[in-house]
Design an enzyme around this catalytic site. Structure first.
Site, short mmCIF file in Angstrom:
data_model
loop_
_atom_site.label_atom_id
_atom_site.label_comp_id
_atom_site.label_asym_id
_atom_site.label_seq_id
_atom_site.Cartn_x
_atom_site.Cartn_y
_atom_site.Cartn_z
N ARG A 108 58.06 -37.17 28.36
CA ARG A 108 57.39 -38.40 28.84
C ARG A 108 57.35 -38.31 30.35
NH1 ARG A 108 58.24 -44.67 27.34
NH2 ARG A 108 56.94 -43.89 25.66
N HIS A 135 48.86 -41.49 25.10
CA HIS A 135 50.10 -41.74 24.34
C HIS A 135 49.82 -41.42 22.86
CE1 HIS A 135 53.99 -43.12 23.42
NE2 HIS A 135 53.91 -44.40 23.70
N GLN A 138 52.18 -42.65 19.81
CA GLN A 138 52.04 -44.07 19.52
C GLN A 138 50.80 -44.31 18.65
OE1 GLN A 138 53.97 -46.94 20.59
NE2 GLN A 138 52.70 -47.76 18.95
N ASP A 230 48.13 -54.34 25.26
CA ASP A 230 49.22 -53.61 25.92
C ASP A 230 49.45 -54.28 27.28
OD1 ASP A 230 51.05 -51.65 26.72
OD2 ASP A 230 49.51 -50.22 27.34
N CYS A 270 51.73 -51.93 21.36
CA CYS A 270 52.60 -50.75 21.31
C CYS A 270 54.03 -51.08 21.72
CB CYS A 270 52.04 -49.66 22.20
SG CYS A 270 51.80 -50.20 23.90
N ARG A 298 56.96 -45.59 14.22
CA ARG A 298 57.13 -44.48 15.16
C ARG A 298 58.13 -43.47 14.58
NH1 ARG A 298 56.23 -45.37 20.63
NH2 ARG A 298 56.57 -43.13 20.79
N1 NVA Z 1 50.67 -48.56 28.98
C1 NVA Z 1 52.11 -48.64 28.85
C2 NVA Z 1 52.54 -48.14 27.51
C3 NVA Z 1 54.02 -48.21 27.27
C4 NVA Z 1 54.40 -47.68 25.91
C5 NVA Z 1 52.75 -47.84 29.96
O1 NVA Z 1 52.30 -46.72 30.22
O2 NVA Z 1 53.69 -48.33 30.59
N1 CP Z 2 55.71 -47.89 22.74
C1 CP Z 2 56.57 -47.11 23.38
O1 CP Z 2 56.31 -45.94 23.63
O2 CP Z 2 57.75 -47.71 23.70
P1 CP Z 2 58.85 -47.13 24.69
O3 CP Z 2 58.25 -47.17 26.07
O4 CP Z 2 60.01 -48.07 24.56
O5 CP Z 2 59.20 -45.74 24.30
#
Ligand code: NVA
Ligand code: CP
Length: 310
Positions: A108, A135, A138, A230, A270, A298
């Protein structure tokens, strides 16, 4: 017929064939059933997954870590701050080294290019656990969740209300591949990346899906089977938080907006949610919300991914 996915990187849904996605969804269903029946199934005994995190996570970390353990393997949490990566060691050298110890790497991070580079120099499969651009894990889970609730994906309409971000992009790729009409409704200046739009429309043309970009939340939700949202400020964009609150206020998923939607519309997010911003308590905790089923899935879907590629 089963498609062999051993060794495959999971970087973007755009790179997956329809058959591969179907196989991930079918395997997820099987794994979820096994888990509910309490059946022990450990195809990844003695295998290991390294999980590099340059951004925070609750769901991704826990579901990958517990998932790997349930499959008989071992998962290592690698906070990027503790790796030589954050002290100047290259992505390529990190990939070359980790490949000597591990059977798979999940990452990540911010830059999508870093994930592409990691995959290029790694001899073990790499999984994208979120970048600024995409992502995929997800959205593969989301496709599974929608299919679970609606029995199919083809011909459904998903309306995403909010920032044209990593989630919007992966939903566009997922919808396009699976024949699900996808409407992205964002304020002007926050639309999805034009290249993602172009590529998803190429995929959509093959499945009969439509990818629509617009800025009217009421129009977007009217015919939707699923309304998705989101956060307005994604990880790494915290400096824009105040300005975004203002720009996105018209794009909140609340009860008034859902009055314009179909009676049986499903609500997805998400997570993490910023309650009272992009979504209200009433909606997230309401009868149409499938948000926590989505979070559970997930686990099942990522177990399927790991078992198929490692
Ligand atoms: N768009 C959000 C998704 C988190 C799972 C982010 O990138 O922070
Ligand atoms: N939706 C998701 O990826 O959650 P986290 O940021 O908690 O991993």
């Amino acid at each position: 017929m089963a498609v062999n996915m051993k060794g495959k990187d999971i970087l973007s849904i755009h790179d997956l064939s329809r058959e591969e996605i179907d196989q991930i969804l079918d395997t997820s269903q099987n794994f979820k059933m096994k888990k509910k029946l309490g059946e022990v199934y450990q195809p990844l005994k003695d295998k290991s997954l390294g999980m590099i995190f340059q951004k925070s996570s609750t769901r991704t970390r826990v579901s990958f870590e517990v998932g790997m353990w349930q499959l008989g393997g071992y998962a290592l949490f690698l906070n990027a701050n503790d790796l030589q990566l954050n002290r100047g060691e290259t992505i390529a050298d990190t990939a070359r080294n980790l490949s000597r110890y591990l059977d798979g790497i999940m990452i990540r991070t911010f830059s999508h290019q870093d994930v592409l580079d990691l995959a290029e120099y790694s001899s073990v499969p790499v999984i994208n656990g979120l970048t600024d651009l995409l992502h995929p894990c997800q959205v593969l889970s989301d496709l599974f969740t929608i299919k679970e609730k609606k029995n199919n994906l083809e011909g459904l309409k998903l309306a995403y209300i909010g920032d044209g971000n990593n989630m919007a992009h992966s939903l566009m790729f997922g919808g396009a591949k699976m024949g699900m009409h996808t409407s992205i409704c964002s304020p002007s200046g926050f639309e999805p990346d034009p290249e993602i739009t172009r590529l998803s429309r190429i995929d959509a043309a093959k499945t009969g899906a439509t990818i629509d970009i617009q800025d009217d939340p009421v129009q977007a939700v009217q015919t939707a089977d699923i309304v998705y949202t989101d956060v307005w400020t994604s990880m790494g964009m915290e400096k824009e938080y105040e300005a975004r609150l203002n720009t996105f206020s018209r794009f909140q998923v609340n009860s008034a907006l859902l009055e314009k939607a179909k009676e049986d519309v499903l609500i997805m997010h998400c997570l993490p949610a910023h309650r009272g911003e992009e979504i209200t308590d009433q909606v997230i905790d309401g009868p149409r919300s499938i948000i926590f089923d989505q979070a559970e899935n997930r686990l099942h879907v990522q177990k399927a991914i790991m078992a198929l590629i490692i």
